[in-house]
Design a protein around this motif. Structure first.
Motif, PDB file in Angstrom:
ATOM      1  N   PRO A 192       0.824  -1.211   0.000  1.00 35.35           N
ATOM      2  CA  PRO A 192       0.000   0.000   0.000  1.00 35.35           C
ATOM      3  C   PRO A 192       0.856   1.259   0.000  1.00 35.35           C
ATOM      4  CG  PRO A 192      -0.822  -1.560   1.618  1.00 35.35           C
ATOM      5  CD  PRO A 192       0.506  -2.080   1.151  1.00 35.35           C
ATOM      6  N   ARG A 193       0.385   2.239  -0.740  1.00 31.39           N
ATOM      7  CA  ARG A 193       1.059   3.536  -0.811  1.00 31.39           C
ATOM      8  C   ARG A 193      -0.005   4.617  -0.677  1.00 31.39           C
ATOM      9  NH1 ARG A 193       5.767   5.733  -4.707  1.00 31.39           N
ATOM     10  NH2 ARG A 193       5.423   7.952  -4.384  1.00 31.39           N
ATOM     11  N   ASN A 194       0.359   5.727  -0.062  1.00 37.24           N
ATOM     12  CA  ASN A 194      -0.623   6.796   0.138  1.00 37.24           C
ATOM     13  C   ASN A 194      -0.070   8.134  -0.324  1.00 37.24           C
ATOM     14  OD1 ASN A 194      -2.820   8.276   0.845  1.00 37.24           O
ATOM     15  ND2 ASN A 194      -3.004   7.431   2.904  1.00 37.24           N
ATOM     16  N   ASP A 195      -0.571   8.616  -1.464  1.00 37.31           N
ATOM     17  CA  ASP A 195      -0.257   9.950  -1.968  1.00 37.31           C
ATOM     18  C   ASP A 195      -1.407  10.914  -1.721  1.00 37.31           C
ATOM     19  OD1 ASP A 195       2.187   8.974  -3.090  1.00 37.31           O
ATOM     20  OD2 ASP A 195       1.054   8.199  -4.790  1.00 37.31           O
ATOM     21  N   PHE A 196      -2.412  10.470  -0.954  1.00 36.02           N
ATOM     22  CA  PHE A 196      -3.656  11.225  -0.792  1.00 36.02           C
ATOM     23  C   PHE A 196      -4.120  11.108   0.650  1.00 36.02           C
ATOM     24  CE2 PHE A 196      -8.336  11.517  -2.298  1.00 36.02           C
ATOM     25  CZ  PHE A 196      -8.286  12.890  -2.399  1.00 36.02           C
ATOM     26  N   ALA A 197      -3.204  11.341   1.566  1.00 29.88           N
ATOM     27  CA  ALA A 197      -3.480  11.092   2.977  1.00 29.88           C
ATOM     28  C   ALA A 197      -4.212  12.260   3.631  1.00 29.88           C
ATOM     29  CB  ALA A 197      -2.176  10.826   3.724  1.00 29.88           C
TER      30      ALA A 197
ATOM     31  N   ILE B 262     -15.347  15.477  -1.465  1.00 28.40           N
ATOM     32  CA  ILE B 262     -16.136  15.624  -2.686  1.00 28.40           C
ATOM     33  C   ILE B 262     -15.740  14.520  -3.647  1.00 28.40           C
ATOM     34  CG2 ILE B 262     -16.757  17.122  -4.606  1.00 28.40           C
ATOM     35  CD1 ILE B 262     -15.871  19.508  -2.919  1.00 28.40           C
ATOM     36  N   ALA B 263     -16.713  13.692  -4.038  1.00 31.31           N
ATOM     37  CA  ALA B 263     -16.437  12.558  -4.924  1.00 31.31           C
ATOM     38  C   ALA B 263     -17.276  12.662  -6.185  1.00 31.31           C
ATOM     39  CB  ALA B 263     -16.742  11.239  -4.218  1.00 31.31           C
ATOM     40  N   GLY B 264     -16.676  12.291  -7.307  1.00 28.31           N
ATOM     41  CA  GLY B 264     -17.396  12.198  -8.562  1.00 28.31           C
ATOM     42  C   GLY B 264     -17.269  10.800  -9.117  1.00 28.31           C
ATOM     43  N   GLY B 265     -18.386  10.072  -9.225  1.00 23.62           N
ATOM     44  CA  GLY B 265     -18.352   8.720  -9.783  1.00 23.62           C
ATOM     45  C   GLY B 265     -17.447   7.792  -9.000  1.00 23.62           C
ATOM     46  N   ILE B 266     -16.600   7.034  -9.719  1.00 22.92           N
ATOM     47  CA  ILE B 266     -15.723   6.053  -9.073  1.00 22.92           C
ATOM     48  C   ILE B 266     -14.641   6.738  -8.247  1.00 22.92           C
ATOM     49  CG2 ILE B 266     -14.065   5.826 -10.950  1.00 22.92           C
ATOM     50  CD1 ILE B 266     -15.532   3.013  -8.678  1.00 22.92           C
ATOM     51  N   GLY B 267     -14.539   8.065  -8.357  1.00 19.08           N
ATOM     52  CA  GLY B 267     -13.629   8.804  -7.489  1.00 19.08           C
ATOM     53  C   GLY B 267     -13.992   8.714  -6.018  1.00 19.08           C
TER      54      GLY B 267
ATOM     55  N   ILE C  10     -10.105  20.364   1.994  1.00 22.25           N
ATOM     56  CA  ILE C  10     -10.970  19.804   0.965  1.00 22.25           C
ATOM     57  C   ILE C  10     -10.240  18.648   0.295  1.00 22.25           C
ATOM     58  CG2 ILE C  10     -12.184  20.250  -1.199  1.00 22.25           C
ATOM     59  CD1 ILE C  10     -12.283  23.217  -0.382  1.00 22.25           C
ATOM     60  N   TYR C  11     -10.932  17.522   0.145  1.00 19.99           N
ATOM     61  CA  TYR C  11     -10.400  16.354  -0.562  1.00 19.99           C
ATOM     62  C   TYR C  11     -11.363  16.033  -1.689  1.00 19.99           C
ATOM     63  CZ  TYR C  11      -7.539  15.910   3.611  1.00 19.99           C
ATOM     64  OH  TYR C  11      -6.665  16.173   4.633  1.00 19.99           O
ATOM     65  N   VAL C  12     -10.856  15.998  -2.925  1.00 23.29           N
ATOM     66  CA  VAL C  12     -11.708  15.756  -4.071  1.00 23.29           C
ATOM     67  C   VAL C  12     -11.077  14.706  -4.966  1.00 23.29           C
ATOM     68  CG1 VAL C  12     -10.688  17.740  -5.301  1.00 23.29           C
ATOM     69  CG2 VAL C  12     -12.877  16.801  -6.065  1.00 23.29           C
ATOM     70  N   CYS C  13     -11.913  13.785  -5.441  1.00 21.21           N
ATOM     71  CA  CYS C  13     -11.467  12.768  -6.385  1.00 21.21           C
ATOM     72  C   CYS C  13     -12.609  12.514  -7.358  1.00 21.21           C
ATOM     73  CB  CYS C  13     -11.074  11.474  -5.673  1.00 21.21           C
ATOM     74  SG  CYS C  13     -10.337  10.242  -6.775  1.00 21.21           S
ATOM     75  N   GLY C  14     -12.285  12.522  -8.637  1.00 16.77           N
ATOM     76  CA  GLY C  14     -13.300  12.329  -9.656  1.00 16.77           C
ATOM     77  C   GLY C  14     -12.785  12.747 -11.005  1.00 16.77           C
ATOM     78  N   PRO C  15     -13.660  13.135 -11.916  1.00 14.14           N
ATOM     79  CA  PRO C  15     -13.231  13.546 -13.249  1.00 14.14           C
ATOM     80  C   PRO C  15     -12.323  14.770 -13.201  1.00 14.14           C
ATOM     81  CG  PRO C  15     -15.602  13.158 -13.182  1.00 14.14           C
ATOM     82  CD  PRO C  15     -15.120  13.138 -11.770  1.00 14.14           C
ATOM     83  N   ARG C  16     -11.486  14.896 -14.217  1.00 15.77           N
ATOM     84  CA  ARG C  16     -10.554  16.019 -14.288  1.00 15.77           C
ATOM     85  C   ARG C  16     -11.277  17.369 -14.168  1.00 15.77           C
ATOM     86  NH1 ARG C  16      -5.417  16.516 -16.204  1.00 15.77           N
ATOM     87  NH2 ARG C  16      -5.441  14.270 -16.598  1.00 15.77           N
ATOM     88  N   GLY C  17     -12.409  17.510 -14.861  1.00 21.95           N
ATOM     89  CA  GLY C  17     -13.123  18.785 -14.813  1.00 21.95           C
ATOM     90  C   GLY C  17     -13.575  19.152 -13.415  1.00 21.95           C
ATOM     91  N   MET C  18     -14.020  18.157 -12.641  1.00 19.83           N
ATOM     92  CA  MET C  18     -14.439  18.422 -11.269  1.00 19.83           C
ATOM     93  C   MET C  18     -13.263  18.882 -10.423  1.00 19.83           C
ATOM     94  SD  MET C  18     -16.038  15.789  -8.416  1.00 19.83           S
ATOM     95  CE  MET C  18     -17.783  16.113  -8.677  1.00 19.83           C
TER      96      MET C  18
END
Length: 321
Positions: free
Chosen positions: A101-106, A117-122, A193-201
């Motif tokens: 396991p590696r964490n670049d998003f801790a 904030i999540a978009g889809g599979i993000g 703020i933590y966001v994962c999803g499409p590039r536009g989001m």
């Protein structure tokens, strides 16, 4: 071969496109621990790898120190390169190679309020974050957006973590559509703020937060997909300032791919334009920025670029390498 050999215990379809995999150590025993937001890289049959977030939702955060299983959530990408099709085709008993396991998003080590904030599979890297935040009693809000409610996976699990913190947004339900400007406008200025999803989001969240004056290091993001080649991409030259060497970067190849093939030693990681590790100073030329790291103001300055994804608008770039 990866650092871990993992056996598939179970696969479960959550939606028409999203499936979970439950993985255990091939030879039994506990698995290496991880922190919220972590991922593993799974090696595919062709030798390439894909990274998948760990979506374990155990409320006891101590369980992540010596987990019995890893759980992944994978969306089938019909127009992808085949990684998701391979993962969806796995069955109980199959064995895969994976990284530690590696964490670049801790999660930041702070008690400040958190906006997820999540978009889809993000949604996948944010699930373990919500679980940890709830277990530690830290304030957070979770906003999960998608095209339609039937396409959103993990909703029941997120509601079980903290139904009061969860808000669902669907494009086909106008009254619930996500309004990022209003959402970030209400967020505490000192929060994260933590966001994962499409590039536009991701780009929208970054710019809205920047305009509001939220510190750049309080806006965290992870992008799953690298930019695809664009129609009209042209070859360009890259000059290495320290040696004077000049290389041609054709359409469909990144600067990193070309330079590394010619023996140039580079430092990089994500190759998606979201980690910033490969950021390089630009001495001459105009980059074609395709990352999600830089703000619009930083892009306009044209003095740095992410060489894993960005290209050139000028015929030559001189890079500080």
């Amino acid at each position: 071969m990866g650092e871990l050999r993992l056996r598939v215990l179970e696969t479960t379809a959550l939606t028409a496109q999203v499936r979970t995999l439950e993985l255990a150590a091939e030879n039994g025993g506990t698995l290496p621990g991880f922190t919220a937001g972590a991922h593993i890289r799974v090696t595919l049959p062709d030798g390439t790898d894909r990274h998948y977030s760990l979506v374990n939702t155990l409320p006891d955060t101590a369980a992540t120190a010596q987990p019995a299983t890893y759980r992944l959530g994978i969306r089938l990408e019909e127009d992808g390169k085949g990684g998701s099709r391979h993962m969806h085709g796995l069955a109980a008993g199959d064995v895969i190679d994976a990284s530690l396991p590696r964490n670049d998003f801790a999660l930041a080590d702070t008690d400040a309020p958190v906006l997820l904030i999540a978009g889809g599979i993000g949604v996948t890297p944010l699930i373990s974050m919500a679980s940890e935040l709830k277990a530690k009693g830290r304030p957070f809000a979770f906003h999960y957006a998608g095209r339609s409610r039937v396409l959103l996976a993990f909703v029941d699990e997120l509601a079980a973590i903290d139904e009061g913190a969860l808000t669902i947004h669907c494009d086909d339900e106008p009254e619930t559509c996500i309004d990022l400007k209003a959402l970030i406008g209400r967020a505490p200025a000192e929060g994260h703020i933590y966001v994962c999803g499409p590039r536009g989001m991701i780009e929208a969240v970054r710019e809205i937060a920047h305009a509001r004056g939220i510190a750049k290091d309080h806006v965290h993001f992870e992008l799953f997909d690298a930019p695809k080649a664009e129609t009209g991409d042209q070859p360009f030259e890259v000059e290495i300032s320290s040696t004077g060497q000049v290389f041609t970067v054709p359409p469909g190849k990144s600067i990193i791919e070309v330079l590394e093939a010619e023996g140039v030693d580079l430092i990089y990681d994500c190759q998606r334009g979201d980690c910033g590790i490969c950021q390089t100073a630009v001495i001459e030329g105009i980059p074609d920025h395709r990352d999600v790291i830089l703000t619009d103001d930083e892009r306009a300055a044209n003095d740095v670029m992410q060489i894993c994804v960005s290209r050139a608008k000028s015929s030559r770039l001189v890079l500080d390498l």
